[in-house]
Scaffold this motif. Structure first.
Motif, PDB file in Angstrom:
ATOM      1  N   VAL A   1     -13.096  44.323 -11.402  1.00 15.80           N
ATOM      2  CA  VAL A   1     -11.846  44.631 -10.719  1.00 15.80           C
ATOM      3  C   VAL A   1     -10.962  45.510 -11.606  1.00 15.80           C
ATOM      4  O   VAL A   1     -10.650  45.145 -12.742  1.00 15.80           O
ATOM      5  N   VAL A   2     -10.582  46.643 -11.062  1.00 12.15           N
ATOM      6  CA  VAL A   2      -9.678  47.568 -11.737  1.00 12.15           C
ATOM      7  C   VAL A   2      -8.335  47.474 -11.026  1.00 12.15           C
ATOM      8  O   VAL A   2      -8.234  47.797  -9.827  1.00 12.15           O
ATOM      9  N   ASP A   3      -7.324  47.012 -11.739  1.00 16.97           N
ATOM     10  CA  ASP A   3      -6.012  46.803 -11.116  1.00 16.97           C
ATOM     11  C   ASP A   3      -5.542  48.049 -10.368  1.00 16.97           C
ATOM     12  O   ASP A   3      -5.488  49.154 -10.933  1.00 16.97           O
ATOM     13  N   GLY A   4      -5.215  47.853  -9.105  1.00 20.18           N
ATOM     14  CA  GLY A   4      -4.686  48.940  -8.288  1.00 20.18           C
ATOM     15  C   GLY A   4      -5.735  49.837  -7.684  1.00 20.18           C
ATOM     16  O   GLY A   4      -5.403  50.696  -6.858  1.00 20.18           O
ATOM     17  N   GLU A   5      -7.003  49.668  -8.089  1.00 17.93           N
ATOM     18  CA  GLU A   5      -8.068  50.492  -7.517  1.00 17.93           C
ATOM     19  C   GLU A   5      -8.905  49.720  -6.515  1.00 17.93           C
ATOM     20  O   GLU A   5      -9.166  50.209  -5.404  1.00 17.93           O
ATOM     21  N   ASN A   6      -9.369  48.530  -6.881  1.00 18.00           N
ATOM     22  CA  ASN A   6     -10.138  47.718  -5.934  1.00 18.00           C
ATOM     23  C   ASN A   6      -9.662  46.265  -5.923  1.00 18.00           C
ATOM     24  O   ASN A   6     -10.404  45.373  -5.535  1.00 18.00           O
ATOM     25  N   GLY A   7      -8.422  46.044  -6.351  1.00 18.29           N
ATOM     26  CA  GLY A   7      -7.854  44.709  -6.344  1.00 18.29           C
ATOM     27  C   GLY A   7      -6.974  44.477  -7.550  1.00 18.29           C
ATOM     28  O   GLY A   7      -6.469  45.434  -8.161  1.00 18.29           O
ATOM     29  N   TYR A   8      -6.834  43.193  -7.923  1.00 19.59           N
ATOM     30  CA  TYR A   8      -5.974  42.831  -9.049  1.00 19.59           C
ATOM     31  C   TYR A   8      -6.561  41.641  -9.789  1.00 19.59           C
ATOM     32  O   TYR A   8      -7.200  40.769  -9.182  1.00 19.59           O
ATOM     33  N   VAL A   9      -6.330  41.607 -11.094  1.00 22.33           N
ATOM     34  CA  VAL A   9      -6.739  40.487 -11.940  1.00 22.33           C
ATOM     35  C   VAL A   9      -5.504  39.674 -12.275  1.00 22.33           C
ATOM     36  O   VAL A   9      -4.584  40.168 -12.949  1.00 22.33           O
ATOM     37  N   ALA A  10      -5.456  38.433 -11.780  1.00 20.71           N
ATOM     38  CA  ALA A  10      -4.335  37.547 -12.081  1.00 20.71           C
ATOM     39  C   ALA A  10      -4.530  36.936 -13.456  1.00 20.71           C
ATOM     40  O   ALA A  10      -5.653  36.648 -13.880  1.00 20.71           O
ATOM     41  N   ALA A  11      -3.444  36.698 -14.153  1.00 21.43           N
ATOM     42  CA  ALA A  11      -3.524  36.150 -15.510  1.00 21.43           C
ATOM     43  C   ALA A  11      -3.879  34.673 -15.510  1.00 21.43           C
ATOM     44  O   ALA A  11      -4.418  34.166 -16.492  1.00 21.43           O
ATOM     45  N   SER A  12      -3.598  33.967 -14.414  1.00 26.31           N
ATOM     46  CA  SER A  12      -3.889  32.537 -14.347  1.00 26.31           C
ATOM     47  C   SER A  12      -3.920  32.117 -12.879  1.00 26.31           C
ATOM     48  O   SER A  12      -3.633  32.917 -11.982  1.00 26.31           O
ATOM     49  N   VAL A  13      -4.256  30.830 -12.649  1.00 24.76           N
ATOM     50  CA  VAL A  13      -4.256  30.300 -11.292  1.00 24.76           C
ATOM     51  C   VAL A  13      -2.932  29.629 -10.951  1.00 24.76           C
ATOM     52  O   VAL A  13      -2.829  28.980  -9.903  1.00 24.76           O
ATOM     53  N   ALA A  14      -1.927  29.768 -11.791  1.00 19.65           N
ATOM     54  CA  ALA A  14      -0.607  29.246 -11.454  1.00 19.65           C
ATOM     55  C   ALA A  14      -0.182  29.818 -10.104  1.00 19.65           C
ATOM     56  O   ALA A  14      -0.372  31.023  -9.857  1.00 19.65           O
ATOM     57  N   PRO A  15       0.381  29.005  -9.207  1.00 19.57           N
ATOM     58  CA  PRO A  15       0.664  29.476  -7.846  1.00 19.57           C
ATOM     59  C   PRO A  15       1.463  30.772  -7.779  1.00 19.57           C
ATOM     60  O   PRO A  15       1.138  31.667  -6.977  1.00 19.57           O
ATOM     61  N   ASP A  16       2.507  30.894  -8.608  1.00 22.78           N
ATOM     62  CA  ASP A  16       3.315  32.110  -8.535  1.00 22.78           C
ATOM     63  C   ASP A  16       2.563  33.328  -9.063  1.00 22.78           C
ATOM     64  O   ASP A  16       2.714  34.440  -8.539  1.00 22.78           O
ATOM     65  N   VAL A  17       1.699  33.126 -10.080  1.00 27.17           N
ATOM     66  CA  VAL A  17       0.950  34.239 -10.667  1.00 27.17           C
ATOM     67  C   VAL A  17      -0.163  34.696  -9.720  1.00 27.17           C
ATOM     68  O   VAL A  17      -0.291  35.885  -9.400  1.00 27.17           O
ATOM     69  N   LEU A  18      -0.983  33.745  -9.264  1.00 28.21           N
ATOM     70  CA  LEU A  18      -2.059  34.089  -8.339  1.00 28.21           C
ATOM     71  C   LEU A  18      -1.482  34.574  -7.014  1.00 28.21           C
ATOM     72  O   LEU A  18      -1.991  35.533  -6.413  1.00 28.21           O
TER      73      LEU A  18
END
Length: 385
Positions: free
Chosen positions: A320-337
């Motif tokens: 996953v390349v941020d902004g190209e085919n999606g996003y990588v979240a830093a954690s599974v915290a509800p606000d982050v994900l």
């Protein structure tokens, strides 16, 4: 030099057994066959590849490999490895190249010891390589430590190594610094994809696809969905697949107040899954552990972006390349994900077009067809020494 006589040793066979590794080895067997090799697929009994597979299925052991939670059983690993050892002892001069899955690692030792004294080249394939901490968490202190030691020894077995990602390649090189593993191209496993990215369904929905086991962290989706709905009020979710964590995910949806907008679809037919992949606004894969993350490529083949979560055992983040085919979240915290899900949904048609373009490019540069050709060339070089 003629094409090699090939055996592939793995205890699962697609589509009877579902999963990314199962698809890799099935397609690898087909590609060797298409090149002109005679191929034996050594696996558990009761598996049938179908009349047009192009390779032979050799069942050597019967039994379940995992417990109710999806954790592999040590007794099954030992049983299958012993059966593999006996098989290759009986057929020790019938193959030029044996590709053996290092999951579980006992298979590697079984094949190597059975073929001692022959010219057969052993290629070990590493779906994943785990840290000592991960092994202990998965199997307990004693069994996990033993498994880690066996893995550390196993990477030194075989004249050829293959891996599923650059992530796993780096792990392997920690233990065998002079190795030169082949990184398998796997994006083309999902077919050619659509000519153009279609529009997602209205109202939008997030899609989860996979087994419901602890490592997939499905229970993180409902609270993240609740957070995302603050910015995208109409957002819903569809959860495909099943497993021991389904009930926990349902409870998480109730607790997050989104039970009425999360549909648990169970295992769905292939045509329905294709439709869901194309209609989804985003694929959400909160998994803590992926050897490759083939579902990201599957979604991208429809122009659907993905949200994955960064982690030391998650190779899917490489795709996953941020902004190209999606996003990588830093954690599974509800606000982050949840924020990553919102970015993917609000990316709209431009993000879907760039996701489709990513897939078209990557399926050519990360091709299993090319990797099998490289593996054969590596076998030729090793055999001529």
């Amino acid at each position: 030099m003629a094409e090699p006589r090939v055996a592939i040793a793995y205890d699962c066979l697609f589509p009877i057994d579902a999963g990314g590794g199962e698809r890799v080895y099935r397609r690898m067997a087909e590609l060797f066959s298409e090149r002109g090799s005679a191929v034996d697929y050594v696996t558990r009994r009761g598996r049938d590849a179908g009349p047009d597979a192009g390779f032979d299925v050799v069942g050597v052991w019967s039994g379940d490999i995992a417990d109710a939670s999806g954790t592999r059983k040590m007794s099954s690993a030992v049983g299958f490895a012993l059966a593999v050892f006996r098989h290759f002892v009986r057929h020790r001069r019938e193959h030029d190249l044996v590709v053996v899955a290092a999951l579980p690692v006992l298979n590697v030792f079984a094949v190597r010891f059975a073929l001692l004294g022959t010219r057969t080249v052993v290629a070990t394939d590493w779906l994943e390589i785990w840290t000592w901490r991960k092994w202990r968490a998965y199997s307990g202190a004693l069994v996990g430590t033993v498994a880690f030691v066996l893995q550390s020894l196993g990477v030194h077995v075989g004249r050829i190594q293959t891996v599923n990602s650059g992530f796993t390649r780096d792990r392997l090189l920690r233990y065998r610094r002079r190795a030169d593993p082949i990184v398998l191209g796997l994006v083309d496993l999902v077919g050619e994809g659509t000519d153009a990215a279609g529009e997602s369904a209205t109202p939008p929905f997030a899609l989860f696809v996979g087994r419901h086991i602890p490592d997939k962290r499905l229970e993180a989706l409902p609270p993240a969905l609740a957070a995302a709905r603050l910015a995208v009020p109409g957002l819903a979710a569809v959860v495909a697949g099943s497993g021991p964590e389904t009930d926990a995910a349902r409870r998480a949806a109730e607790a997050a107040g989104v039970a009425d907008v999360v549909r648990f679809a169970g295992r769905v037919p292939d045509d329905e899954l294709e439709r869901l992949m194309g209609d989804a606004a985003v694929l959400v894969n909160p998994s803590a552990r992926e050897g490759f993350g083939l579902v990201v490529a599957e979604a991208a083949s429809h122009g659907t972006p993905s949200v994955v979560v960064a982690g030391e055992d998650n190779a899917a983040a490489e795709l996953v390349v941020d902004g190209e085919n999606g996003y990588v979240a830093a954690s599974v915290a509800p606000d982050v994900l949840g924020a990553a899900i919102v970015r993917a949904v609000e990316g709209g048609e431009p993000l879907r077009r760039s996701t489709a373009a990513w897939f078209s490019r990557e399926r050519l540069t990360r091709s299993l067809t090319g990797s099998v050709a490289e593996l054969v060339e590596r076998w030729r070089a090793v055999s001529s020494r």
